[in-house]
Design an enzyme around this catalytic site. Structure first.
Site, PDB file in Angstrom:
ATOM      1  N   HIS A 125       0.871  -1.051  -0.126  1.00 38.91           N
ATOM      2  CA  HIS A 125      -0.163   0.036  -0.102  1.00 38.91           C
ATOM      3  C   HIS A 125       0.806   1.307  -0.110  1.00 38.91           C
ATOM      4  CE1 HIS A 125      -4.050  -1.576   0.343  1.00 38.91           C
ATOM      5  NE2 HIS A 125      -3.690  -2.624   1.210  1.00 38.91           N
ATOM      6  N   LYS A 554     -13.208   4.963   8.323  1.00 36.33           N
ATOM      7  CA  LYS A 554     -13.720   6.009   7.531  1.00 36.33           C
ATOM      8  C   LYS A 554     -15.251   6.137   7.357  1.00 36.33           C
ATOM      9  CE  LYS A 554     -12.736   6.074   2.927  1.00 36.33           C
ATOM     10  NZ  LYS A 554     -13.809   6.369   2.038  1.00 36.33           N
TER      11      LYS A 554
END
Length: 893
Positions: A125, A554
């Site tokens: 990532h 999130k």
């Protein structure tokens, strides 16, 4: 030249590195040296001095991390010297000692060992800001520091080591921190394999030895064999979710590189055995069965006469040389017979081990041959199992396209009732239509090419090379069945009529709050499909489930994410018991607390009782990989903490009061989660919030920092929902809001106490003391609050063009911050932030002054760059400031 006499005191390594860095910088940039020693602030420098000052500060943060790593290793060694291996908290010796003292019988220990499967999974990532070149310099510095600790050096030799260290720091200064171009996937594949070659291959067999030693100490008289329980995986080259550069061709390349890494390692180890095993037939009696095995090995080597002629009275050398020729053939070189699978190679090694023991070389067999056997059992001819990840949207789109080609008039729409019926009917009938590849879109062609790569890899002699097919954004049973059907279309079914299985592990990834809540029902429906239940049995009667920490955070904030993850695990584990299968949870954690990055041992210990069951996978993402596996001692310790924590939870979690589901605690957390999520959703739903986020953070500028091959947004959209969770966290850390690790919790705790009064506060305090999950959440919030700085955040808020939006949203965040600090102190007994973690506080306090100055400079640089026509020097200064802040925090996203 700065020198020290020894490295016995806790500050010596850090002091030495600091003095050497200052001397290197002073020679080149005298003004910058004043920044390092605290006489000048970075934000007060002239523009031409910013880059060298940021570079020097970033290097100092890196050197501090190396010194801290060394000091932690030294502390563990000192603890072991003083009280034995049991004194190293979280180690296998410590864990097994506690288990033995609690009276757990050897039979339960063996059962737990036999069911143990631990899977660190490397991902690339976009969070790793350090290049491999920099990592290699760091590794050399660490090794030189460890060597310098030895007391045997004469003053002249010690001075040479210090000169070497200074030379490495000079190289750091001259190497440049910023990438000139974004790394390709091939670069990331090489980056991931670097850690196996340098650390993980060696550390893994030592881990098994550590377990054996602990068992021998605490369960004497019991023969408790330790299986090779580590199973490494990787997403690098297999994760194509929103990553257009990861193609079928790239995946095939990744599989080949991982295979080559394992073979290269074994070839180097066998070369050492050829050189070492000088056992002479004139000194010992060679067993007849080994002579027969040697003849067979020579015949398959393709070089019988030459090997037999060399070292004619040294049969063990000959046997190793014959194996070496076969391994070279497996790599595509020479005339030998390749090993069909890694297990055949392991069998030959076991023959060698047994024969050595029979001639009196038990210690040689254990020290020199057994480690290689363990490595082959763990890494096979693959190094890692390469997972494939794709988004459910893409999978459904491709299947809809194929249905349209098969039946243009009657193709169902994804998500409709007919869609699910059509998929299940095709699976039941073993449908495998002829597909006109020329009529396919590029997306569908790519998907079929990928499945062909998977089919070929599974049919070849690289057993286990392909891991799971992970379906991100899984929202229904039909999403998963679509993967099964595409696999069937591409030849991965074991029977043509639908009566067999699908030779591919399909793993749901539940990411949002809503998906976590729906997960148990989705899995229950999935297991009702015959071909799925048969396939699960084929894969060891175990269904893997991946849990997403990032998107759930999130989606609903820190507390809601963690509680929904915990609940989902309990409910899925109950479903597995009902279905009489095993569940293996795969935790998609990152480096930051808001993405599940709590300390490994504490995080696993807080998982719900009975939900680990010996099986756990965790992602090791970005900078977490280099922080854990850059050096061998640290790498071994990190692997041991992970595996020992999984083992401990599997053995005793059902007996631990702190993990039991207490209805009163559950009710309280349901209420807290609802209030926390409402507060968080209220913030992100504020008018102007997206503008505030984009303008009060360097989220858009992160794309300029070439730290990963992956785009920041899945499908190129500009909305918050499509922004990847990693840059979401990265951006909030850069501006020191850090709200992804605490926002909403203060309001929830305050409302709970307001409604329930003193009894409510007393209950929360009891939960903190007696409920491990809640204590971990409170503790991690405590630490994040200490790193949060509302004054620094205010500087970033001033970048927002709409002053009303800036003032309103910053005030809302600042109010919640103050309330959260107040409520955390009430819950944890009035302790100051973060009193329970003095080492954490000390480390952050050391870098805070430089961090604050860098933040002030970054705000200036954002203004300059966003104004347009900024010189390249300003852009590079901005990017270096991002690196420095990440290094100071110790993580990026």
């Amino acid at each position: 030249m700065d020198q020290i006499n020894s490295l016995n005191q806790s500050e010596d390594a850090r002091s030495l590195l600091f003095r050497l860095l200052v001397s290197v910088v002073r020679e080149r940039e005298p003004a910058v040296a004043q920044v390092l020693v605290g006489r000048t602030a970075i934000d007060e420098l002239q523009p031409h001095e910013r880059i060298p000052a940021l570079q020097a500060t970033g290097i100092w943060f890196q050197l501090t991390a190396i010194a801290n790593e060394l000091l932690a290793m030294r502390a563990r060694r000192e603890a072991e010297k003083q009280g034995g291996a049991d004194e190293v908290v979280g180690s296998f010796a410590n864990v097994i000692g506690e288990i033995a003292a609690a009276g757990y019988p050897a039979e339960k220990i063996q059962a737990a060992l036999d069911g143990l499967l631990v899977g660190p999974t490397m991902t690339a990532h976009p969070t790793e800001a350090k290049r491999v070149t920099i990592l290699e310099i760091h590794r050399r510095i660490y090794r030189k520091l460890t060597e310098l600790e030895q007391q045997r050096w004469a003053p002249r030799e010690r001075a040479q080591y210090i000169d070497d260290l200074r030379g490495e720091i000079e190289l750091l200064w001259m190497s440049g921190e910023l990438r000139l171009e974004r790394p390709s996937v091939a670069h990331e594949i090489a980056w991931g394999l670097h850690f196996f070659r340098e650390v993980i291959f060696e550390a893994t067999h030592k881990l098994y030895e550590t377990v054996e030693e602990a068992l021998a100490t605490h369960y004497p008289g019991h023969a408790l064999p330790v299986p090779s329980f580590m199973r490494y995986a990787s997403w690098i080259g297999g994760d194509r979710d929103g990553h257009p550069d990861v193609t079928a061709e790239v995946t095939a390349y990744a599989l080949g590189e991982c295979r080559r890494a394992a073979l290269d390692w074994y070839i180097s180890r066998l070369g050492r055995l050829v050189a070492m095993l000088s056992v002479s037939a004139r000194v010992v009696d060679i067993p007849d069965d080994f002579r027969a095995s040697l003849d067979e090995a020579l015949e398959r080597s393709g070089d019988t006469a030459a090997i037999a002629a060399r070292n004619s009275d040294e049969p063990f050398r000959q046997f190793c040389a014959a194996m070496l020729e076969r391994l070279l053939a497996t790599r595509g070189e020479g005339a030998g017979t390749p090993y069909p699978r890694a297990e055949f190679f392991a069998c030959d090694l076991r023959v060698l081990e047994s024969a050595l023991a029979k001639v009196g070389g038990r210690q040689a067999a254990r020290r020199f041959v057994r480690p290689l056997i363990r490595q082959v059992e763990t890494f096979g001819f693959r190094t890692v199992s390469l997972d494939i990840r794709q988004n459910s949207t893409v999978v459904n789109r491709v299947l809809a396209e194929l249905f349209g080609l098969i039946d243009p008039a009657g193709a169902p729409q994804p998500g409709s009732l007919r869609w699910g019926e059509r998929i299940r009917a095709a699976l039941n009938n073993g449908e495998r239509p002829e597909i006109d590849r020329a009529a396919l879109s590029p997306e569908a062609t790519e998907m079929l090419d990928l499945l062909a790569v998977i089919r070929e890899a599974r049919a070849g002699y690289n057993d286990g090379a392909v891991g799971a097919f992970i379906l991100s954004m899984t929202q229904s049973r039909d999403d998963l069945l679509a993967v099964y059907l595409l696999a069937q279309y591409c030849g991965l079914a074991t029977a043509p009529d639908g009566s067999g299985t699908i030779a591919l592990k399909v793993v749901p990834l539940f990411e949002t709050i809503a998906d976590l809540r729906a997960a148990p029902e989705i899995l229950d429906q999935l297991l009702n499909v015959s071909i799925v239940s048969r396939s699960v049995r084929d894969h060891g009667n175990c269904q893997e489930v991946m849990l997403g920490y990032s998107d759930s955070n999130k989606d609903g904030g820190f507390l809601a994410s963690n509680w929904e993850l915990s609940k989902a695990q309990r409910q899925i584990a109950d479903l597995a018991t009902k279905r009489k299968i095993r569940i293996g949870f795969f935790h998609g954690r990152g480096g930051s607390v808001s993405r599940g990055g709590a300390p490994t041992g504490r995080a696993i210990a807080a998982q719900p009782a009975g939900t680990v069951g010996g099986i756990m996978r965790v992602t090791e993402q970005g900078e977490v990989v280099s922080s854990k596996f850059a050096n061998r001692g640290t790498g071994l310790y990190q692997l041991e903490i992970l595996a020992a924590s999984v083992f401990a939870h599997s053995v005793k979690s059902r007996d631990e009061d702190e993990l039991k589901a207490v209805p009163e605690y559950t009710e309280a957390l349901e209420a807290l989660t609802g209030m926390s999520q409402a507060s968080y959703v209220g913030l992100v739903g504020e008018p102007g919030f997206i503008d505030y986020f984009n303008q009060a953070s360097p989220v858009e500028e992160l794309a300029l920092l070439k730290i990963g091959s992956r785009p920041a947004r899945r499908f190129g959209a500009r909305g918050l929902s499509d922004l990847r969770a990693i840059p979401w966290v990265f951006a909030w850390s850069q501006n020191r809001h850090l709200l992804t690790g605490w926002y909403g919790i203060g309001s929830a705790l305050n409302s709970f106490v307001t409604v329930r009064g003193d009894a409510g506060l007393e209950l929360l305090q009891t939960m903190f003391e007696r409920f491990r999950f809640f204590r971990l959440v409170v503790d991690e919030v405590d630490k994040v609050l200490y790193q949060t700085d509302m004054e620094i955040a205010r500087l970033y808020a001033e970048l927002v063009q709409d002053r009303e939006v800036a003032d309103r949203i910053h005030a809302k965040i600042a109010t919640e911050f103050a309330l959260t600090c107040q409520m955390i102190a009430q819950v944890n007994g009035g302790r100051a932030l973060p009193e329970r973690f003095p080492a954490f506080k000390r480390d952050f306090d050391r870098v805070r002054p430089q961090m604050d100055s860098i933040h002030r400079l970054q705000v200036q640089l954002l203004r300059e760059v966003r104004a347009g026509n900024a010189p390249k020097r300003a852009v590079n200064s901005l990017l270096l400031s991002i690196n420095c802040i990440s290094a100071g925090l110790g993580w990026t996203g």
